[in-house]
Design a protein around this motif. Structure first.
Motif, PDB file in Angstrom:
ATOM      1  N   GLN A  28      12.045  -0.492   0.680  1.00 13.52           N
ATOM      2  CA  GLN A  28      12.027  -0.059  -1.053  1.00 13.52           C
ATOM      3  C   GLN A  28      10.630  -1.362  -1.312  1.00 13.52           C
ATOM      4  O   GLN A  28       9.382  -0.998  -1.613  1.00 13.52           O
ATOM      5  N   ALA A  29      11.335  -2.202  -1.733  1.00 11.65           N
ATOM      6  CA  ALA A  29      10.475  -3.201  -2.148  1.00 11.65           C
ATOM      7  C   ALA A  29       9.145  -3.781  -1.023  1.00 11.65           C
ATOM      8  O   ALA A  29       8.109  -3.958  -1.891  1.00 11.65           O
ATOM      9  N   ILE A  30       9.156  -3.238   0.107  1.00  8.18           N
ATOM     10  CA  ILE A  30       8.084  -4.090   1.019  1.00  8.18           C
ATOM     11  C   ILE A  30       6.917  -2.543   1.453  1.00  8.18           C
ATOM     12  O   ILE A  30       5.630  -2.847   0.771  1.00  8.18           O
ATOM     13  N   PHE A  31       7.537  -1.596   0.928  1.00 12.95           N
ATOM     14  CA  PHE A  31       7.047  -0.102   0.423  1.00 12.95           C
ATOM     15  C   PHE A  31       5.648  -0.586  -0.495  1.00 12.95           C
ATOM     16  O   PHE A  31       4.271  -0.188  -0.659  1.00 12.95           O
ATOM     17  N   GLU A  32       6.490  -0.564  -1.407  1.00 10.30           N
ATOM     18  CA  GLU A  32       5.745  -0.997  -3.451  1.00 10.30           C
ATOM     19  C   GLU A  32       4.567  -2.031  -2.536  1.00 10.30           C
ATOM     20  O   GLU A  32       3.253  -1.769  -3.155  1.00 10.30           O
ATOM     21  N   LEU A  33       5.077  -3.136  -2.082  1.00 10.88           N
ATOM     22  CA  LEU A  33       3.524  -3.925  -1.514  1.00 10.88           C
ATOM     23  C   LEU A  33       2.929  -4.013  -0.934  1.00 10.88           C
ATOM     24  O   LEU A  33       1.682  -3.789  -0.603  1.00 10.88           O
ATOM     25  N   LEU A  34       3.594  -3.067  -0.028  1.00  8.25           N
ATOM     26  CA  LEU A  34       2.523  -2.528   1.236  1.00  8.25           C
ATOM     27  C   LEU A  34       1.544  -1.654   0.644  1.00  8.25           C
ATOM     28  O   LEU A  34       0.362  -1.912   0.451  1.00  8.25           O
ATOM     29  N   ILE A  35       2.152  -0.335  -0.325  1.00 10.94           N
ATOM     30  CA  ILE A  35       0.573   0.465  -1.290  1.00 10.94           C
ATOM     31  C   ILE A  35      -0.035  -0.517  -2.433  1.00 10.94           C
ATOM     32  O   ILE A  35      -1.088  -0.227  -2.275  1.00 10.94           O
ATOM     33  N   LEU A  36       0.291  -1.510  -2.949  1.00  8.40           N
ATOM     34  CA  LEU A  36       0.088  -2.484  -4.458  1.00  8.40           C
ATOM     35  C   LEU A  36      -1.456  -2.979  -2.952  1.00  8.40           C
ATOM     36  O   LEU A  36      -2.253  -3.141  -3.068  1.00  8.40           O
ATOM     37  N   GLU A  37      -0.976  -3.206  -2.065  1.00 10.18           N
ATOM     38  CA  GLU A  37      -2.020  -4.191  -1.322  1.00 10.18           C
ATOM     39  C   GLU A  37      -3.199  -3.345  -0.721  1.00 10.18           C
ATOM     40  O   GLU A  37      -4.211  -3.453  -0.366  1.00 10.18           O
ATOM     41  N   THR A  38      -2.680  -1.694  -0.474  1.00 14.67           N
ATOM     42  CA  THR A  38      -3.519  -0.925   0.421  1.00 14.67           C
ATOM     43  C   THR A  38      -4.675  -0.562  -1.040  1.00 14.67           C
ATOM     44  O   THR A  38      -6.062  -0.344  -0.672  1.00 14.67           O
ATOM     45  N   MET A  39      -4.334  -1.337  -2.505  1.00 10.35           N
ATOM     46  CA  MET A  39      -4.427  -0.416  -3.229  1.00 10.35           C
ATOM     47  C   MET A  39      -5.629  -2.088  -3.771  1.00 10.35           C
ATOM     48  O   MET A  39      -6.885  -1.247  -3.890  1.00 10.35           O
ATOM     49  N   GLN A  40      -5.513  -2.438  -3.560  1.00  9.85           N
ATOM     50  CA  GLN A  40      -6.664  -3.905  -3.424  1.00  9.85           C
ATOM     51  C   GLN A  40      -7.805  -3.526  -2.869  1.00  9.85           C
ATOM     52  O   GLN A  40      -8.132  -4.827  -3.401  1.00  9.85           O
ATOM     53  N   ALA A  41      -8.127  -2.966  -1.775  1.00 17.51           N
ATOM     54  CA  ALA A  41      -8.733  -3.089  -1.394  1.00 17.51           C
ATOM     55  C   ALA A  41      -9.807  -3.193  -1.756  1.00 17.51           C
ATOM     56  O   ALA A  41     -10.881  -2.198  -2.371  1.00 17.51           O
ATOM     57  N   GLY A  42     -10.940  -3.857  -1.897  1.00 19.05           N
ATOM     58  CA  GLY A  42     -12.718  -3.888  -2.330  1.00 19.05           C
ATOM     59  C   GLY A  42     -12.616  -4.293  -3.444  1.00 19.05           C
ATOM     60  O   GLY A  42     -12.939  -4.472  -4.846  1.00 19.05           O
TER      61      GLY A  42
END
Length: 181
Positions: A28-42
């Protein structure tokens, strides 16, 4: 207290001190971080951090099982939510990545096991003195990005993957003079 020099705002400092670079486990924590990192692009990480709680509310607490089932109506709702990063491709990738995340879980028992297998279960500890020495991507992040893309993930290029493995503690890039090194 001495911190890595990127942690400037109070929100950045709190994130740096309590989360960034600490070995992260649990799907759960890893998924949250993965989604946040993908949102960061740019965008800046500070922008993402300020919207984190909005994402948590809009995405059912980052519940990847629910997100994997989101339909067009839910996608439209997310795209009109002013508290989120309303990029159509990124919103679509959240759903796509939740579906891919579930497939990885089926194959490896947990995404945690899959992710940490890239470093044999032990963080890589770098010894950088200055932020300029820290790479934006590495052979490891290229390998992870390639594998994630092969498994159906999107917005997971080598630079995003490097930020993700730094944040999740697979790689410790706290600077040598940082109190959290």
């Amino acid at each position: 207290m001495k911190r890595c020099d990127w942690a400037k705002s109070e929100l950045d400092k709190k994130y740096h001190d309590t989360e960034w670079g600490k070995p992260l486990h649990g799907d759960q924590a890893i998924f949250e971080l993965l989604i946040l990192e993908t949102m960061q692009a740019g965008l800046s990480w500070s922008t993402v951090l300020t919207k984190r709680e909005n994402f948590r509310q809009a995405l059912d607490g980052f519940d990847y099982q629910k997100i994997a089932l989101y339909n067009e109506e839910k996608k439209s709702e997310l795209l009109t939510n002013a508290g989120l990063i309303r990029n159509k491709l990124k919103i679509h990738s959240i759903i796509k990545n939740a579906q891919a995340f579930l497939r990885v879980q089926e194959e490896f028992t947990s995404f945690d096991d899959y992710l940490w297998s890239f470093v044999d279960g032990k963080p890589i500890v770098n010894q950088f003195e200055k932020r300029e020495e820290v790479p934006t991507e590495t052979e490891l992040s290229q390998k992870l990005a390639k594998d994630l893309k092969k498994r159906g993930f999107s917005f997971v290029g080598p630079v995003t993957c490097y930020a993700f493995i730094q944040a999740s503690g697979l790689v410790n890039d706290h600077l040598l003079d940082c109190d959290f090194y």
